[in-house]
Design a protein around this motif. Sequence first.
Motif, PDB file in Angstrom:
ATOM      1  N   PRO A  70       0.812  -1.225   0.000  1.00 27.99           N
ATOM      2  CA  PRO A  70       0.000   0.000   0.000  1.00 27.99           C
ATOM      3  C   PRO A  70       0.845   1.275   0.000  1.00 27.99           C
ATOM      4  O   PRO A  70       0.542   2.232  -0.720  1.00 27.99           O
ATOM      5  N   GLU A  71       1.912   1.292   0.792  1.00 26.13           N
ATOM      6  CA  GLU A  71       2.767   2.481   0.834  1.00 26.13           C
ATOM      7  C   GLU A  71       3.553   2.643  -0.465  1.00 26.13           C
ATOM      8  O   GLU A  71       3.782   3.767  -0.929  1.00 26.13           O
ATOM      9  N   LEU A  72       3.976   1.533  -1.054  1.00 25.34           N
ATOM     10  CA  LEU A  72       4.648   1.610  -2.351  1.00 25.34           C
ATOM     11  C   LEU A  72       3.702   2.170  -3.401  1.00 25.34           C
ATOM     12  O   LEU A  72       4.093   3.016  -4.220  1.00 25.34           O
ATOM     13  N   ALA A  73       2.453   1.713  -3.386  1.00 25.02           N
ATOM     14  CA  ALA A  73       1.470   2.186  -4.366  1.00 25.02           C
ATOM     15  C   ALA A  73       1.252   3.687  -4.248  1.00 25.02           C
ATOM     16  O   ALA A  73       1.180   4.411  -5.262  1.00 25.02           O
ATOM     17  N   THR A 128       4.780   9.848  -7.492  1.00 27.04           N
ATOM     18  CA  THR A 128       5.983  10.067  -8.290  1.00 27.04           C
ATOM     19  C   THR A 128       5.715   9.966  -9.783  1.00 27.04           C
ATOM     20  O   THR A 128       6.382  10.618 -10.587  1.00 27.04           O
ATOM     21  N   MET A 129       4.703   9.173 -10.156  1.00 28.35           N
ATOM     22  CA  MET A 129       4.378   8.934 -11.561  1.00 28.35           C
ATOM     23  C   MET A 129       2.920   9.320 -11.810  1.00 28.35           C
ATOM     24  O   MET A 129       2.047   8.467 -12.008  1.00 28.35           O
ATOM     25  N   LEU A 178      16.548  -9.060  -3.082  1.00 31.62           N
ATOM     26  CA  LEU A 178      16.096  -7.980  -2.211  1.00 31.62           C
ATOM     27  C   LEU A 178      16.285  -8.279  -0.725  1.00 31.62           C
ATOM     28  O   LEU A 178      16.850  -7.476   0.019  1.00 31.62           O
ATOM     29  N   LEU A 179      15.814  -9.442  -0.281  1.00 37.02           N
ATOM     30  CA  LEU A 179      15.762  -9.710   1.156  1.00 37.02           C
ATOM     31  C   LEU A 179      16.075 -11.170   1.448  1.00 37.02           C
ATOM     32  O   LEU A 179      15.547 -12.072   0.795  1.00 37.02           O
ATOM     33  N   ARG A 180      16.940 -11.398   2.445  1.00 35.40           N
ATOM     34  CA  ARG A 180      17.169 -12.757   2.946  1.00 35.40           C
ATOM     35  C   ARG A 180      16.237 -12.962   4.126  1.00 35.40           C
ATOM     36  O   ARG A 180      16.301 -12.244   5.128  1.00 35.40           O
ATOM     37  N   ASP A 181      15.356 -13.957   4.005  1.00 30.05           N
ATOM     38  CA  ASP A 181      14.297 -14.204   4.984  1.00 30.05           C
ATOM     39  C   ASP A 181      14.460 -15.628   5.522  1.00 30.05           C
ATOM     40  O   ASP A 181      14.038 -16.599   4.887  1.00 30.05           O
ATOM     41  N   PRO A 182      15.095 -15.805   6.690  1.00 29.77           N
ATOM     42  CA  PRO A 182      15.424 -17.147   7.179  1.00 29.77           C
ATOM     43  C   PRO A 182      14.189 -17.899   7.685  1.00 29.77           C
ATOM     44  O   PRO A 182      13.211 -17.297   8.134  1.00 29.77           O
ATOM     45  N   PHE A 183      14.266 -19.208   7.629  1.00 28.58           N
ATOM     46  CA  PHE A 183      13.187 -20.026   8.171  1.00 28.58           C
ATOM     47  C   PHE A 183      13.357 -20.164   9.675  1.00 28.58           C
ATOM     48  O   PHE A 183      14.475 -20.301  10.189  1.00 28.58           O
ATOM     49  N   LYS A 211      12.484   2.258  -3.222  1.00 25.97           N
ATOM     50  CA  LYS A 211      11.380   2.450  -2.267  1.00 25.97           C
ATOM     51  C   LYS A 211      11.075   1.154  -1.519  1.00 25.97           C
ATOM     52  O   LYS A 211      10.792   1.172  -0.305  1.00 25.97           O
ATOM     53  N   LEU A 212      11.128   0.032  -2.209  1.00 30.77           N
ATOM     54  CA  LEU A 212      10.887  -1.256  -1.552  1.00 30.77           C
ATOM     55  C   LEU A 212      11.883  -1.490  -0.420  1.00 30.77           C
ATOM     56  O   LEU A 212      11.517  -1.922   0.676  1.00 30.77           O
TER      57      LEU A 212
END
Length: 320
Positions: free
Chosen positions: A112-115, A121-122, A166-171, A292-293
């Motif tokens: 939602p914040e990215l949108a 911006t665009m 982008l992101l390392r998300d461990p289990f 932004k992400l």
Amino acid sequence: MARKELSLRWLELFQICAEKGSLHATADEMGLSVSTVSHHLSNLEEHLGVALFDHARRPMVLTPTGRVFLRNIDDALFAIRKAKAEASAGNVADASYLRIGTIEDFDGDIMPELAVHLSETMPKCDFLYHTDASLSILEMLRNRQLDVGIASGPLDRLHDLEDRPLLRDPFVLIMPESVDLDVQEVMRGKTELPFLRFSGQLMIARQIESQLRRMRIRLPTRFECANNLTLMAMVAAGVGWTISTPLLYSRAKRFHSQLSMRRFPGKSFARTLTLVATPDCSGSVLDLVDTKLRELVTEHAVRPFHSEIPWLRDSFGLID
């Protein structure tokens, strides 16, 4: 009569048809009639003076000449698409259309914040946002139904897609807060509390099951679900335990007081969330989304967890 000039459209349709093996599938993807696709492919074969497909077989199969021709044009079409994207990049404020796909992991606060940020911006851009499983997001990107997507890895068969880890998300293990459980006993199936699984068609489920097989751990299935919040609710109710990730855990804030997150025992393993784009996507637009992400993931997930759960600092974070 003068021979027709070689058309870029013919080459693009040939490439898609070679991948899908079907005139109907190609026509559906491109929004054309089957007869139009067939006419363009016939024109290409006539122009070259060779048969590219074995038209007697279904699904359609490339001839040896067709396979060589496809191999030779793949790089050329990729270069053309990149050139078109760079030439049309200009100012992101002038962009007119952007299609973004994401896994549900980012649906809560981040998308939602990215949108909102992208719409500001665009201002001339029309947006399409789509939420789906990773495998579906990647397929839509390959088929040019999306411009940018967020998917979890490991990723394969990207072809000409551009990927930015982008992101390392461990289990981690997610257990009921109300029950005092030993991690090792849980992993050996020595407790009465059952293991609650993600549905097998999800990429995250495949990663978890692969790791369990490597550890030679076999856990019976009592409950399987594709929805993260449902799994978290079941664990919070004390019905079972599950294997998940900090990012998915962060989306279940309403249950946090009833949940306990523990390190995965033994050798840690993680999934990688990746930003993926088609070669047609403007580099400046991709940079905008990427920047932004990263800002939003840091604000809503990485920084809070590093503060609240220090042992995640060495495993959960952005990938430079």
